[in-house]
Design an enzyme around this catalytic site. Structure first.
Site, PDB file in Angstrom:
ATOM      1  N   LYS A   1      43.496  -6.961  56.624  1.00 28.46           N
ATOM      2  CA  LYS A   1      44.413  -7.723  57.475  1.00 28.46           C
ATOM      3  C   LYS A   1      45.221  -8.748  56.697  1.00 28.46           C
ATOM      4  CE  LYS A   1      40.865  -7.251  60.955  1.00 28.46           C
ATOM      5  NZ  LYS A   1      39.841  -7.986  61.693  1.00 28.46           N
TER       6      LYS A   1
ATOM      7  N   GLY B   1      48.971 -12.533  56.505  1.00 25.34           N
ATOM      8  CA  GLY B   1      47.795 -12.152  57.277  1.00 25.34           C
ATOM      9  C   GLY B   1      48.171 -12.117  58.743  1.00 25.34           C
TER      10      GLY B   1
ATOM     11  N   THR C   1      39.806 -10.771  65.065  1.00 30.12           N
ATOM     12  CA  THR C   1      40.261 -11.069  63.710  1.00 30.12           C
ATOM     13  C   THR C   1      40.065 -12.527  63.375  1.00 30.12           C
ATOM     14  OG1 THR C   1      41.902  -9.374  63.270  1.00 30.12           O
ATOM     15  CG2 THR C   1      42.485 -11.521  62.540  1.00 30.12           C
TER      16      THR C   1
ATOM     17  N   SER D   1      40.521 -14.797  66.561  1.00 33.21           N
ATOM     18  CA  SER D   1      39.392 -15.230  67.392  1.00 33.21           C
ATOM     19  C   SER D   1      38.486 -16.208  66.672  1.00 33.21           C
ATOM     20  CB  SER D   1      38.589 -14.014  67.843  1.00 33.21           C
ATOM     21  OG  SER D   1      38.075 -13.329  66.721  1.00 33.21           O
TER      22      SER D   1
END
Length: 188
Positions: A46, A58, A14, A137
């Protein structure tokens, strides 16, 4: 040796970015869901509006854990309407002290019309001084790009967010370019 189960630095899958600029806050998330090295879904949502659309949230991390935290945050916002900081602190206290919640693996970026916060399972409620938050990430890639783009005159929070997310998607293999972006205007 695998990384610790609750190590946020080890999570992938994500990228969430929040940028506040010029009376507007923009929050974006990519759509990729990965399971190991396989892309399972490319259009996940998300970033969400909660609290009757007054708060953007988020999440990065395990989906079920993130939804649990979103529900808890919404309950805190019902208890403390228009007090995002207090709701976040109360959630962080629960997240840190509750045996069940402590095991949840997620990070959250939340913003209302006036303030933005990063929430962690370690009990952190952080308000970045530059009002830019990147998690997941590709979060550090998006964060670095957004900080550089924020120095460019004439770019709105939304444009900074979109461009930074495209940059992150070009670097992080767990991030795609199918961006969901939400905005809120300042009440001032």
């Amino acid at each position: 040796m695998s990384p610790p189960q609750n190590d946020p630095a080890a999570w992938h899958g994500t990228t969430i970015l929040s940028v506040r600029r010029g009376g507007l806050v923009a929050m974006a998330g990519d759509g990729q869901v990965s399971l190991g090295q396989t892309v399972v879904k490319g259009n996940a949502r998300k970033v969400r509006r909660i609290a009757q659309g007054r708060v953007l949230a988020g999440f990065a991390g395990a989906t079920a854990d993130a939804f649990t935290l979103l529900e808890r945050l919404e309950a805190k916002l019902e208890r403390f309407p228009d007090q995002l900081e207090r709701a976040c602190v109360e959630l962080a206290k629960d997240w840190r002290s509750d045996r069940y919640l402590r095991r949840l693996e997620a990070l959250m970026a939340v913003a209302d019309a006036e303030r933005s916060f990063l929430l962690t399972g370690q009990g952190d409620v952080l308000e970045p001084e530059d009002q830019i938050i990147g998690i997941g990430s590709g979060g550090n890639y998006a964060l670095a790009a957004a900080r550089a783009l924020a120095e460019v005159e004439g770019l709105s929070a939304e444009e900074v967010c979109r461009r930074a997310m495209r940059i992150a998607a070009g670097i992080c293999v767990y991030t795609n370019d199918r961006i969901v972006l939400e905005t809120l205007e300042s009440r001032k």
